[in-house]
Design a protein around this motif. Structure first.
Motif, PDB file in Angstrom:
ATOM      1  N   ASN A 183      -9.024   0.799  14.025  1.00 55.46           N
ATOM      2  CA  ASN A 183      -8.291   1.787  13.230  1.00 55.46           C
ATOM      3  C   ASN A 183      -7.839   2.972  14.097  1.00 55.46           C
ATOM      4  OD1 ASN A 183      -7.305   3.078  10.778  1.00 55.46           O
ATOM      5  ND2 ASN A 183      -9.030   4.492  11.042  1.00 55.46           N
ATOM      6  N   PHE A 201      -2.846   3.323   6.196  1.00 55.21           N
ATOM      7  CA  PHE A 201      -1.774   3.172   7.190  1.00 55.21           C
ATOM      8  C   PHE A 201      -0.762   2.138   6.719  1.00 55.21           C
ATOM      9  CE2 PHE A 201       0.560   1.631  10.732  1.00 55.21           C
ATOM     10  CZ  PHE A 201       0.829   2.788  11.458  1.00 55.21           C
ATOM     11  N   GLY A 240      -8.851   3.719   6.154  1.00 49.02           N
ATOM     12  CA  GLY A 240      -7.824   4.199   7.083  1.00 49.02           C
ATOM     13  C   GLY A 240      -6.743   3.155   7.309  1.00 49.02           C
ATOM     14  N   ILE A 241      -7.165   1.913   7.526  1.00 51.79           N
ATOM     15  CA  ILE A 241      -6.201   0.833   7.765  1.00 51.79           C
ATOM     16  C   ILE A 241      -5.341   0.608   6.521  1.00 51.79           C
ATOM     17  CG2 ILE A 241      -5.983  -1.644   8.247  1.00 51.79           C
ATOM     18  CD1 ILE A 241      -8.479  -1.456  10.038  1.00 51.79           C
ATOM     19  N   HIS A 246     -11.013  -1.331   4.975  1.00 53.23           N
ATOM     20  CA  HIS A 246     -11.159  -0.084   5.740  1.00 53.23           C
ATOM     21  C   HIS A 246     -10.116   0.896   5.203  1.00 53.23           C
ATOM     22  CE1 HIS A 246     -10.894   2.846   8.960  1.00 53.23           C
ATOM     23  NE2 HIS A 246     -11.981   2.349   9.507  1.00 53.23           N
ATOM     24  N   LEU A 258      -4.030  11.252   7.851  1.00 56.96           N
ATOM     25  CA  LEU A 258      -4.639   9.979   8.243  1.00 56.96           C
ATOM     26  C   LEU A 258      -5.132  10.059   9.681  1.00 56.96           C
ATOM     27  CD1 LEU A 258      -5.010   7.382   6.725  1.00 56.96           C
ATOM     28  CD2 LEU A 258      -2.784   6.608   7.521  1.00 56.96           C
TER      29      LEU A 258
END
Lengths: 118, 118, 118, 118, 118, 118
Positions: free
Chosen positions: F87, E30, E26-27, E24, D33
């Motif tokens: 991000n 996470f 990536g978010i 998003h 990530l």
């Protein structure tokens, strides 16, 4: 023989000179403003160096601690006063500050040993 | 009318009492040690409160700033001296400290207004 | 041959002795309180050493990580448990923690190698 | 002769390999990530490397600064642009950032010297 | 009547939903990774929630403290165990943690009061 | 109806005026230097506002996030670009940044709603 403090001093001088060469107006002004913050004003410079030491200790920056300890010893603070200030930093910042307390005490001892040689 | 500072004071008292009830020996001793750190010693208490203020400001804790400002005003520090100490915190900690500088100045003003009422 | 961990251990012992000589009551009490915090209580000492490890990792202090890893290995935590705790520190603290994760894993490996020599 | 930056690079590679061996799914996914966050997206990768540099500088992590400077130089940022970004980090983070500014400038100089050798 | 904890819960739900809409990748990943970090693994989830609580406390984030306290109480940690963990956070993080200790104790009390109503 | 962002704006203006009255040369110069750091230079101002946003987010200061988001929206950054920058802040700073991500997204939504009213 060069000690850790001498290494810091020569690296600091070398890199500050290099940063001066960069000639970035904002960075230059910041360095000037930083220098001025510890001059005599409503508070005397001696007191403000002690503030700088405690701020550096709770923020856990060994180079900053060394810089302010050099200034503090120069300004006439005695060992027991420096240790009393570091105790405030320790209680505010907690045990995470302990490795920096060790570093600070070593630097004070180096500075006093240098003072005796003069 | 209760101001923000009064709210902090009453919340602080209420929760410190509650924490006392918990009766955890380590926590109790820490609170005692914290109180002792600002008593007269090699450095006088007045100076150490100013160290506590600067440490709290660079670590960006409004409640801690308020607590030490109350003590600093009590100890006799004048406005221009407090602002000169906060300037050291600002230069060490950078613009991220600005919102806490705003808060600190507001608290100083509240404390002075309270002083005039007495 | 002395490794990085041995250097930390001997520096830590030397400077803690020196700090003891300073004989500052507040600092001495803080060191005692720090030691007591990890003794068996409502939580057992083994669990609290793991808490100390994670706190040290998110606050990004290699010396503190080394100290708590020594204690954690002593207390019987296994590698995969230590790495699972470090994963919590990584997710809480983000990629800024990665250099300290590298350091922590190196220290775990050093400690296991020492264990095999005994 | 191996410089400080080469030491960082080889230590980073060695320990990242070792962390891969640990085979902790959470840690592995975090590393993936982290890598993805700097790929072209709504913002291009070049801009995001600069964001990573400034974030690393205000959080005061030399290894992270070195990593992002390597990427930033690779992505084509020029010296004066890097220094302008570092000035933002300096003003946000304050003088506590100065030792890391010294480190960053040294790393930029090392990277440019490497570039000339090629 | 809505208490501070309820406000946190509804704001957290509302904004997490909104962040989900942003879509998003990536978010989103996470957030998934964050959730997974506290599932049973080499360490059980109950222990990892306590690690999350201590990490949140030394990093001084009230919302994070509240979130992990909700999980910790759910997981079966008793008050005296939670306070013993918070004592570790206090000794590691110092007096700057005290305002967050007050907040944490208030949240524990709110959670227990909610438990009795059920 | 005044929203949270309006409260921040009016408090910021009021206290910045008050800080101006204090007339401390160091503080005044710092404020000027802070303003200058985001002007067009080797990097354009638009890019530097995004750097300020990410620095504020990893340092976890909601007021600073709000200030830079106002500037970023003014400078023409689009939502998906802002979220891509956030991000990066999230991956660098970890889950402790999540409450500030929530705050940032709420502020972006408020700013866009204000834009539609005009």
């Amino acid at each position: 023989m060069a000690n850790k403090l001498d290494e810091f001093r020569s690296y600091r001088t070398k890199m500050n000179d290099r940063i001066g060469q960069i000639d970035h107006l904002g960075i230059k002004r910041f360095f000037n403003l930083d220098g001025s913050a510890y001059k005599d004003g409503p508070l005397d410079g001696k007191t403000k160096e002690l503030l700088g030491l405690v701020a550096s200790t709770v923020l856990r920056c060994n180079d900053c601690i060394d810089y302010h300890l050099i200034q503090c010893v120069d300004a006439g603070w005695k060992d027991e006063e420096l240790f009393d200030a570091l105790n405030v930093a320790l209680i505010v910042g907690g045990s995470i500050v302990v490795p920096h307390l060790r570093h600070a005490v070593e630097t004070v001892d180096t500075l006093r040993a240098e003072g005796k040689k003069k």
